[in-house]
Write an enzyme that holds these catalytic residues in place. Structure first.
Site, PDB file in Angstrom:
ATOM      1  N   HIS A  72       0.836  -1.205   0.000  1.00  9.92           N
ATOM      2  CA  HIS A  72       0.000   0.000   0.000  1.00  9.92           C
ATOM      3  C   HIS A  72       0.866   1.249   0.000  1.00  9.92           C
ATOM      4  O   HIS A  72       1.757   1.381   0.815  1.00  9.92           O
ATOM      5  CB  HIS A  72      -0.872   0.052   1.262  1.00  9.92           C
ATOM      6  CG  HIS A  72      -1.952  -0.983   1.283  1.00  9.92           C
ATOM      7  ND1 HIS A  72      -2.988  -0.945   2.176  1.00  9.92           N
ATOM      8  CD2 HIS A  72      -2.162  -2.074   0.517  1.00  9.92           C
ATOM      9  CE1 HIS A  72      -3.787  -1.970   1.953  1.00  9.92           C
ATOM     10  NE2 HIS A  72      -3.297  -2.675   0.958  1.00  9.92           N
ATOM     11  N   TYR A 201      -8.922   4.664   8.360  1.00  9.60           N
ATOM     12  CA  TYR A 201      -9.061   4.875   9.806  1.00  9.60           C
ATOM     13  C   TYR A 201     -10.161   5.905  10.014  1.00  9.60           C
ATOM     14  O   TYR A 201     -10.038   7.043   9.555  1.00  9.60           O
ATOM     15  CB  TYR A 201      -7.765   5.427  10.403  1.00  9.60           C
ATOM     16  CG  TYR A 201      -6.645   4.401  10.528  1.00  9.60           C
ATOM     17  CD1 TYR A 201      -5.789   4.132   9.462  1.00  9.60           C
ATOM     18  CD2 TYR A 201      -6.439   3.726  11.729  1.00  9.60           C
ATOM     19  CE1 TYR A 201      -4.762   3.203   9.601  1.00  9.60           C
ATOM     20  CE2 TYR A 201      -5.410   2.800  11.872  1.00  9.60           C
ATOM     21  CZ  TYR A 201      -4.580   2.542  10.805  1.00  9.60           C
ATOM     22  OH  TYR A 201      -3.565   1.620  10.941  1.00  9.60           O
ATOM     23  N   PRO A 293      -3.260  -1.427  18.976  1.00 12.01           N
ATOM     24  CA  PRO A 293      -3.054  -1.756  17.565  1.00 12.01           C
ATOM     25  C   PRO A 293      -3.262  -0.597  16.581  1.00 12.01           C
ATOM     26  O   PRO A 293      -2.966  -0.744  15.391  1.00 12.01           O
ATOM     27  CB  PRO A 293      -4.084  -2.864  17.302  1.00 12.01           C
ATOM     28  CG  PRO A 293      -5.125  -2.682  18.345  1.00 12.01           C
ATOM     29  CD  PRO A 293      -4.438  -2.114  19.551  1.00 12.01           C
ATOM     30  N   LYS A 297       1.972  -1.214  15.052  1.00 10.75           N
ATOM     31  CA  LYS A 297       3.408  -1.292  15.346  1.00 10.75           C
ATOM     32  C   LYS A 297       3.865  -2.587  16.017  1.00 10.75           C
ATOM     33  O   LYS A 297       5.069  -2.868  16.072  1.00 10.75           O
ATOM     34  CB  LYS A 297       3.804  -0.117  16.266  1.00 10.75           C
ATOM     35  CG  LYS A 297       3.730   1.242  15.601  1.00 10.75           C
ATOM     36  CD  LYS A 297       4.934   1.487  14.718  1.00 10.75           C
ATOM     37  CE  LYS A 297       4.708   2.540  13.683  1.00 10.75           C
ATOM     38  NZ  LYS A 297       4.450   2.047  12.323  1.00 10.75           N
ATOM     39  N   TYR A 385       4.371   5.911  10.357  1.00 13.23           N
ATOM     40  CA  TYR A 385       3.538   4.781   9.942  1.00 13.23           C
ATOM     41  C   TYR A 385       4.331   3.767   9.112  1.00 13.23           C
ATOM     42  O   TYR A 385       4.191   2.550   9.317  1.00 13.23           O
ATOM     43  CB  TYR A 385       2.307   5.279   9.172  1.00 13.23           C
ATOM     44  CG  TYR A 385       1.221   4.231   9.118  1.00 13.23           C
ATOM     45  CD1 TYR A 385       0.348   4.053  10.194  1.00 13.23           C
ATOM     46  CD2 TYR A 385       1.082   3.398   8.027  1.00 13.23           C
ATOM     47  CE1 TYR A 385      -0.627   3.067  10.170  1.00 13.23           C
ATOM     48  CE2 TYR A 385       0.107   2.411   7.993  1.00 13.23           C
ATOM     49  CZ  TYR A 385      -0.747   2.258   9.068  1.00 13.23           C
ATOM     50  OH  TYR A 385      -1.710   1.276   9.056  1.00 13.23           O
TER      51      TYR A 385
HETATM   52  C1  PHB Z   1      -5.135  -5.219  10.405  1.00 13.85           C
HETATM   53  O1  PHB Z   1      -5.227  -5.299   9.179  1.00 13.85           O
HETATM   54  O2  PHB Z   1      -5.375  -6.184  11.142  1.00 13.85           O
HETATM   55  C2  PHB Z   1      -4.759  -3.924  11.034  1.00 13.85           C
HETATM   56  C3  PHB Z   1      -4.436  -2.853  10.233  1.00 13.85           C
HETATM   57  C4  PHB Z   1      -4.064  -1.650  10.823  1.00 13.85           C
HETATM   58  C5  PHB Z   1      -4.052  -1.522  12.189  1.00 13.85           C
HETATM   59  C6  PHB Z   1      -4.374  -2.600  13.000  1.00 13.85           C
HETATM   60  C7  PHB Z   1      -4.732  -3.810  12.424  1.00 13.85           C
HETATM   61  O3  PHB Z   1      -3.724  -0.331  12.753  1.00 13.85           O
END
Ligand code: PHB
Ligand code: APR
Length: 395
Positions: A72, A201, A293, A297, A385
């Site tokens: 990505h 997000y 999460p 990280k 990130y």
């Molecule tokens: C996931 O795809 O499980 C995932 C992606 C981003 C995050 C946490 C989990 O910040």
């Protein structure tokens, strides 16, 4: 039984360490208390930083990742019904992230371990560490009802947050820094083609939501819920209803709906243990620290620890220098605290706390408005990130 490095835990930290040591010609024994299937099937997060992908490839364990991982170049922040794009690659001089489930990483690493012929014990019972202040620490466990005693030069405690290594530090030798959040994530996997090819997000007045994926056919979604939420309260219909309410944006984006084949609730916590070493016992990964999460990280931090540890052990066996081992904790903690800061920031910006004030709500919107509107702010977010610079030396 004797080995150079006894590794407790076959999660990403333990398995990566085992392979990094193998590449340096250093012996190890990995001792895991769960079964192979359990370890492979455990559903976890799935975002790899750029350097973690590069590391897996350089270690020779990146074939399936290169083939099946989803690279990505950007992500979205969504608030007030609008999606805002952040072009990670443009902002970081060409870096990206790759979505590849942690269980896939673990599967590849177990295959690589077995191919080396080096020992890996699953379903080890009553694992215990002793004599960590001596030059010959010992790990005791049972396999198939038989007592095993493994002496070694060093122990790597890669046994996750609920393992036995951190509690094996003598009383008073460790300080824990802790923050528990007043919410958790309800996560699902659904048989539905991802409706966006990048993560979204979402900050919504009903709470945080996250759109992610695992493959061109599988969508991964999360919802903010109370920390001890009973999953039985969430029928599939209720989950989809809430996902669609929080995630739908005015540009027409919403997740595709499909059969849910996995769901669960995870509480959120930040924790750091200092120092990460006592005597001959070194903590790495979740045994030393956990992050909420939201910053994606956890796995990357575990990888960073073991890269530092493998290099230090390499120095010790090659030139009998303990300098790297002595610096291990300080080197790791600098990165750990930066990841903690970023994960905390993402979490508190995107979630609704039960005790928040109208001031907090306005401040969060302003934070998101700033992050998605200022190139300087976006660059800082993107740099964190995709992963802060990491010095990888495979020896
Ligand atoms: C996931 O795809 O499980 C995932 C992606 C981003 C995050 C946490 C989990 O910040
Ligand atoms: N003896 C042996 N093994 C143990 C013991 C024990 N007493 N206790 C736990 N383990 C094993 C667990 O079963 C697990 O397989 O240690 C392993 C630890 O793995 P993880 O929890 O995955 O931790 P780590 O390898 O540090 O990876 C960190 O995992 O939790 C995620 O988001 C986190 O992505 C991050 C990553």
């Amino acid at each position: 039984m004797h080995t150079q490095v006894a590794i407790i835990g076959a999660g990403p930290a333990g398995l990566l360490l085992g392979h990094l040591l193998h590449l340096r010609g250093i012996d190890s024994v990995i001792v895991e208390n769960r079964s192979r299937d359990y370890v492979i099937e455990r559903v976890r997060a799935g975002v790899l930083e750029q350097w973690t992908v590069d590391l897996m490839i350089a270690m020779g364990v990146g074939q399936r990742l290169q083939h099946e991982g989803l690279r990505h170049e950007g992500l979205y922040f969504s608030f007030n019904g609008q999606r805002h794009h952040i072009h990670l690659t443009e902002l970081t001089g060409g870096k990206s992230i790759t979505v590849y489930g942690q269980n896939e990483v673990v599967k590849d690493l177990i295959d690589a371990r077995l191919a080396t012929g080096r020992p890996l014990y699953f379903e080890a019972a009553n694992v215990a560490v002793a004599d960590i202040d001596s030059t010959r620490p010992v790990v005791r466990f049972q396999v198939d009802g038989q007592d095993q005693e493994l002496t070694c030069d060093y122990i790597a405690g890669c046994d996750g947050f609920h393992g036995i290594c951190r509690p094996g530090f003598p009383a008073g030798s460790l300080t824990g820094f802790d923050r528990v959040y007043p919410f958790g994530w309800l996560g699902i996997l659904a048989e539905a083609a991802p409706s966006s090819d990048e993560l979204v997000y979402t900050y919504h007045e009903r709470g945080f939501a996250l759109f992610s994926m695992r493959s061109p056919k599988v969508t991964r979604l999360y919802l903010q819920v109370p920390p001890e939420e009973d999953i039985a309260l969430w029928s599939d219909d209720r989950i989809w209803d809430e996902m669609l309410r929080r995630m739908s944006t005015v540009d027409g984006f919403k997740p595709n709906v499909g059969p849910i084949f996995q769901k669960g609730v995870t509480p959120m916590r930040s924790y750091v243990a200092e120092p990460m070493r006592h005597g001959r016992l070194f903590l790495a990964g979740d045994s030393a620290h956990i992050v909420p999460p939201t910053g994606a990280k956890g796995l990357n931090l575990a990888a960073a620890d073991v890269v530092v540890l493998a290099k230090a052990l390499g120095q010790f066996y090659k030139s009998n220098s303990a300098q790297g081992l002595d610096q291990y904790s300080d080197i790791c903690l600098r990165r750990v605290w930066k990841a903690q800061r970023f994960s905390w920031w993402m979490t508190q910006t995107l979630h609704r706390a039960p005790d928040e004030s109208p001031f907090d709500h306005r401040r969060q919107i302003a934070d998101l408005d700033y992050i998605t509107g200022s190139r300087a702010a976006m660059t800082s977010m993107a740099e964190n990130y995709v992963g802060l610079p990491m010095d990888v030396d495979l020896g």
